[in-house]
Design an enzyme around this catalytic site. Structure first.
Site, short mmCIF file in Angstrom:
data_model
loop_
_atom_site.label_atom_id
_atom_site.label_comp_id
_atom_site.label_asym_id
_atom_site.label_seq_id
_atom_site.Cartn_x
_atom_site.Cartn_y
_atom_site.Cartn_z
N HIS A 91 0.66 -1.05 -0.19
CA HIS A 91 0.15 -0.03 -0.08
C HIS A 91 1.12 0.71 0.12
CE1 HIS A 91 0.24 -1.31 4.36
NE2 HIS A 91 0.22 0.00 4.41
N CYS A 176 -31.68 -2.81 -7.81
CA CYS A 176 -33.02 -3.62 -7.75
C CYS A 176 -33.99 -2.67 -7.86
CB CYS A 176 -32.32 -3.40 -5.70
SG CYS A 176 -32.06 -1.60 -5.68
C1 LIG Z 1 -24.65 -0.82 -12.03
C2 LIG Z 1 -25.58 0.68 -12.87
C3 LIG Z 1 -24.35 0.69 -12.88
C4 LIG Z 1 -25.93 0.53 -13.88
O1 LIG Z 1 -26.03 1.17 -14.97
C5 LIG Z 1 -26.25 1.21 -12.15
O2 LIG Z 1 -27.36 1.22 -11.59
C6 LIG Z 1 -25.31 1.40 -10.64
O3 LIG Z 1 -24.19 2.64 -10.81
N1 LIG Z 1 -26.12 1.12 -9.24
C7 LIG Z 1 -25.14 1.10 -8.47
C8 LIG Z 1 -25.71 1.53 -7.06
C9 LIG Z 1 -26.85 -0.17 -7.09
O4 LIG Z 1 -27.28 -0.07 -8.26
N2 LIG Z 1 -27.00 -0.93 -5.84
C10 LIG Z 1 -27.23 -2.22 -5.56
C11 LIG Z 1 -29.01 -2.04 -5.06
S1 LIG Z 1 -29.96 -0.83 -5.81
#
Ligand SMILES: CC(C)(CO)[C@@H](O)C(=O)NCCC(=O)N/C=C\S
Length: 202
Positions: A91, A176
């Site tokens: 690190h 989700c």
């Molecule tokens: C996954 C992606 C990159 C698809 O475009 C976008 O949704 C994102 O940055 N999500 C991060 C937050 C998320 O989803 N959390 C998990 C549960 S809600």
């Protein structure tokens, strides 16, 4: 020649002072699926930067390490690189090697660790030893309900007060199926900000 240079994949010292070393940190948000795209787009910058990645254990759930064209360090590498006092401390070597660090995505758990100085893995130890004269960008990514929790803005403020640069999350349909703020900033936006910082370093 330190053990590091041979078998740990850190590129040799820069070919010229314009060449920059970019350290990417990835954490346990589903947005880590974007790592291949982030590496690919950063590699298109001119001059082409050297890129190394530090992955937390949870982040590796979201991408195939063998498909990433640059060295991906994990916690295991820290322990394998060091066995006697002569060996490098990974690190510390990484914080010295980097000209800039981007944590993309920064998940809620690692955000809390960094806001409180916790250093229980390679990524958080590298940040804990960071040279604050070098830019450190963080790209939060989490569920909207986590993003909107009052503790999040407290921790983002603390990271900004420490001198790190926030690349705010955006509104999108999340993993989700909720729609709301929490998606990691678009890779093109992140790369544009990195490009800006690298050009200021010349
Ligand atoms: C996954 C992606 C990159 C698809 O475009 C976008 O949704 C994102 O940055 N999500 C991060 C937050 C998320 O989803 N959390 C998990 C549960 S809600």
């Amino acid at each position: 020649e330190s053990k590091m240079a041979e078998d740990d994949g850190l590129p040799p010292n820069k070919r010229n002072k314009f060449e920059k070393n970019v350290l990417i940190g990835v954490t346990g948000s589903v947005a880590s699926i974007k790592l291949p795209k982030l590496v690919d787009e950063l590699h298109r910058l001119q001059p082409k930067p050297n890129i190394q990645v530090i992955a937390t254990e949870h982040s590796m759930h979201f991408f195939d390490r063998d498909k990433i064209p640059v060295k991906v360090f994990s916690d295991k590498d820290e322990w394998e690189a060091w066995s006697t006092m002569q060996d490098p401390v990974l690190h510390i070597e990484l914080r010295r090697w980097a000209d800039i660090m981007i944590i993309a995505p920064l998940d809620a758990n690692t955000m809390a660790k960094l806001a409180n100085g916790l250093c229980d893995n390679l990524l958080t130890c590298t940040v804990r030893a960071w040279d604050l004269k070098k830019p450190l960008l963080f790209c939060p990514a989490m569920n909207t309900l986590m993003w909107e929790h009052p503790i999040t803005s407290e921790q983002v403020e603390r990271l900004i007060n420490l001198g790190y640069t926030n690349v705010p999350p955006i509104k999108k349909t999340l993993a989700c199926k909720d729609t709301g703020i929490g998606a990691m900033a678009e890779v093109t936006s992140i790369v544009a900000i990195v490009k800006d910082h690298l050009e200021k370093m010349k």
